[in-house]
Motif scaffolding. Sequence first.
Motif: not given
Length: 601
Positions: A193-197, A233-236, A309-315
């Motif tokens: 799938y294009p969107h995956t964790t 992008s990357g569906s964290f 940390a991931a949220a911060r990385e994505h602004g």
Amino acid sequence: MRVVIVGSGVAGLVTALALGDRHDVTIVTKSTIDESNTRYAQGGIAAAVMPGDTVDSHVADTLVAGAGLSDPAAVQVLCAEGPARIRDLIRWGVDFDRQHDDPAADFDAGLEGAHSFHRILHAGGDATGYEVEWALVRAVRASATRVLEQTFVADLVVTDGCATGLTVLRDGIAETLTADAVVLASGGIGQLYPHTTNPSVTTGDGAAAALRAGAVLADVEFVQFHPTALAVSGSFLVSEAVRGDGAVLRNASGERFMVGEHPLAELAPRDVVARAIASEMARTGKPVVLDATAIGAAELERRFPTISAAAREHGFDWAHEPVPVAPAAHYWMGGVATDLDGRTSIPGLFAVGEVSCTGVHGANRLASNSLLESLVFAHRAAAAIRSDAAAPSGAPRLWSGLPNTVPLERLARAGVPAGAESPESDGMPATVTAFLGDSVTTVATEAGDASARVTREPSRAELHTLMWRDAGVHRDAAGLREARDTLAGWDLPVAADASIQRRETANLLQLARAIVAAALAREESRGAHFRADHPDAEPPFAHHITVQAPLHATSAGRDAAPAPAPSSASVTPAPASVAPAPARARASVAPAANPTEKVTV
Ligand SMILES: Cc1cc2nc3c(=O)[nH]c(=O)nc-3n(C[C@H](O)[C@H](O)[C@H](O)COP(=O)(O)OP(=O)(O)OC[C@H]3O[C@@H](n4cnc5c(N)ncnc54)[C@H](O)[C@@H]3O)c2cc1C
């Protein structure tokens, strides 16, 4: 006994550790040792270890989530043996979080959707997978187990009906590794799938190889879509534990739309939340948001450092603003069918972890039960292999089957199980097994769709688009038929010198066919499988659908397999033997049990 294990996530590593150093064990893994779904797991591991919790309660929650399709015996094993496997992890060095950060206190167990008790053990806050993976890697590295990294398993070798090894690609060179037992621990199919964790290694290689080798797969149509991946992008993944700790979902108007959808609101089963989010996004054309601001900045940082940390990385500053989320493919309930000891329909072949279908998860996995399943059934598979080794004949025992199954081709032939009314049942190709194998042309002709006779090579992106649109969160007969016909017109031949990427896409294509065929046959909605044209569960479908490719498509007869090394002298020496398979005493090995004998519709 020589054992080769495919995969170095929790299932593969635990199998190796549980086998111990008395056997000749090799782990083959296609990337670095730690790259796996396991290392990204966040929420934790469910087990009835807290005071007041019971195995019965964990069993009951798991059965409810499984929507009538979980095998009660497998669930009982999972929940009853879970606490002992948690103790193993602690022995191997996993340091689960404790209340008030006090090492003498009880576990700081979390709550997740559809659990009736705080029973989710976590480590490093939301870094459970990382902590588990690295503790196990350290333990394996301290053992006698050999690890072959950057080694891609292309196919299984089956001799006289038994698994006797693997063909692998290492540094572009094909080799054959022989084994007395082969353990698939190769994980799931998120990359379909294009969107995956899931990370990039999740291309279903082990399941596809098993299908080609003639193994029985089950429940392939059940793919769990996690409701809350960051819509970037990357569906964290934003773990369910965040909602367990009080985060809520809001639509574009700021309303908590889950409140009217389900009594458990944001903690409803994952499929319910994922569908509600997808519908809300379709209705408004805007993303929905996860509002975790009430949890507070300090607690978010303490409890969910990885997501913070991931949220911060994505602004995003998620302590002070809601973050956009969307569903993403997360977990595959289906896989290679096993009995309670990880044995598959091919003697000598075991499957553990996400690649397997033990019957535990049924139509929907209960949150945090998959790491537990890997632990429990890897341990049992290792015990079964040890017992085979101790048997006087030295021959692998036959599996005892997965109960309550119906083969896909029987559904296709007979229409539907007795009692189910179905106008669409004639939509299945008569030669569904050929559809799963290599005979694309035969299927296309019988399906009667002229355009599908044209065979061409799809790109990974085309496969993604098709699967997301037609075999994703919402499905219906029209979309699935279109997907089936399109897939019948796609082919991706794999030559001996094919790249790894091409092999992975070919594996995904093969599994896409199986998933679409089973999803089309399952004319009901159950757990993670939602058919807009059949929105209710239909009792006659309360069984596992099994798929099995025709035997002509096994590795032995398939052009796709890399040419095995002509002799052990001409290949890079591998720790596991590259010599031809030793002749094993097979007198006592009967043909694999026929799953059709176990049908109870
Ligand atoms: C983001 C995320 C969060 C999750 N959170 C949780 C959670 O909180 N709790 C929970 O219970 N579950 C969780 N899960 C699910 C859980 O992590 C997996 O189901 C579990 O880790 C599967 O373990 P495994 O060993 O079966 O497979 P994996 O950990 O995926 O390992 C598979 C291994 O096989 C190797 N491999 C694959 N193909 C080949 C090949 N052709 N040749 C050689 N090697 C190959 C891979 O490289 C990898 O090493 C989460 C999953 C994700 C992605």
